[in-house]
Motif scaffolding. Sequence first.
Motif, PDB file in Angstrom:
ATOM      1  N   LYS A 177       0.849  -1.188   0.000  1.00 37.31           N
ATOM      2  CA  LYS A 177       0.000   0.000   0.000  1.00 37.31           C
ATOM      3  C   LYS A 177       0.884   1.237   0.000  1.00 37.31           C
ATOM      4  N   PHE A 178       0.462   2.238  -0.761  1.00 41.20           N
ATOM      5  CA  PHE A 178       1.180   3.505  -0.847  1.00 41.20           C
ATOM      6  C   PHE A 178       0.191   4.648  -0.714  1.00 41.20           C
ATOM      7  N   LYS A 179       0.669   5.785  -0.222  1.00 41.96           N
ATOM      8  CA  LYS A 179      -0.126   7.021  -0.198  1.00 41.96           C
ATOM      9  C   LYS A 179       0.629   8.052  -1.027  1.00 41.96           C
ATOM     10  N   LYS A 218       0.429  11.986  -3.083  1.00 38.11           N
ATOM     11  CA  LYS A 218      -0.227  13.282  -3.171  1.00 38.11           C
ATOM     12  C   LYS A 218       0.182  13.860  -4.515  1.00 38.11           C
ATOM     13  N   PRO A 261      -4.946  13.664  -2.488  1.00 35.61           N
ATOM     14  CA  PRO A 261      -4.427  12.427  -1.884  1.00 35.61           C
ATOM     15  C   PRO A 261      -4.934  11.183  -2.632  1.00 35.61           C
ATOM     16  N   TYR A 262      -4.038  10.191  -2.787  1.00 31.70           N
ATOM     17  CA  TYR A 262      -4.379   8.924  -3.422  1.00 31.70           C
ATOM     18  C   TYR A 262      -3.849   7.784  -2.561  1.00 31.70           C
ATOM     19  N   GLU A 263      -4.706   6.805  -2.306  1.00 33.79           N
ATOM     20  CA  GLU A 263      -4.272   5.588  -1.628  1.00 33.79           C
ATOM     21  C   GLU A 263      -4.219   4.489  -2.685  1.00 33.79           C
ATOM     22  N   GLU A 320      -3.078   0.586  -3.695  1.00 37.30           N
ATOM     23  CA  GLU A 320      -2.702  -0.752  -3.238  1.00 37.30           C
ATOM     24  C   GLU A 320      -2.387  -1.585  -4.466  1.00 37.30           C
ATOM     25  N   VAL A 338      -6.965   2.078  -6.585  1.00 37.63           N
ATOM     26  CA  VAL A 338      -6.685   3.484  -6.303  1.00 37.63           C
ATOM     27  C   VAL A 338      -7.935   4.077  -5.688  1.00 37.63           C
ATOM     28  N   ASN A 339      -7.824   4.493  -4.418  1.00 36.36           N
ATOM     29  CA  ASN A 339      -8.965   5.055  -3.683  1.00 36.36           C
ATOM     30  C   ASN A 339     -10.188   4.141  -3.768  1.00 36.36           C
TER      31      ASN A 339
END
Length: 143
Positions: free
Chosen positions: A3-5, A7, A12-14, A16, A29-30
């Motif tokens: 998982k990465f976060k 910007k 913001p984007y999460e 995986e 993504v999100n």
Amino acid sequence: MKKFKFKINENPYEVEIISVDDTTAEVHVNGNSYKVDVEGSSMQSKTPKLVRSMAVPSTDSSPTIMKTSPPVGGGTIKSPLPGAILAIHVKIGDKITVGQKLLTLEAMKMENNINSDKEGKVSAIKVKKGDTVMEGDALIVIE
């Protein structure tokens, strides 16, 4: 997987990463799933991917081909595992067929039927009720 976060432009984007193959990656993504083309060489994961060939049992080759030899008359019935004789279901002189129950053997607190894999006549019984036997010990002789 990972998982990465991120910007990007203050948004913001999460992200995986679910799986990565040679040229395609599956990512979330999100919360949305995407298939992404990967350019260049991808890094090899630390855990190798296990590839197994399809196992085909020998019984699937053809129903007309015999898988085992026919039962042969005569021979010795041996103990398949260590245990104690609980009961003897035949006596000397009895005619035996394949699959007939010969003995009951207690092993690991379970009762196991010892069936004949031969045809013939019982010529000797090498054990009696209550005897303890080891794996491979002769139990019954069939002629």
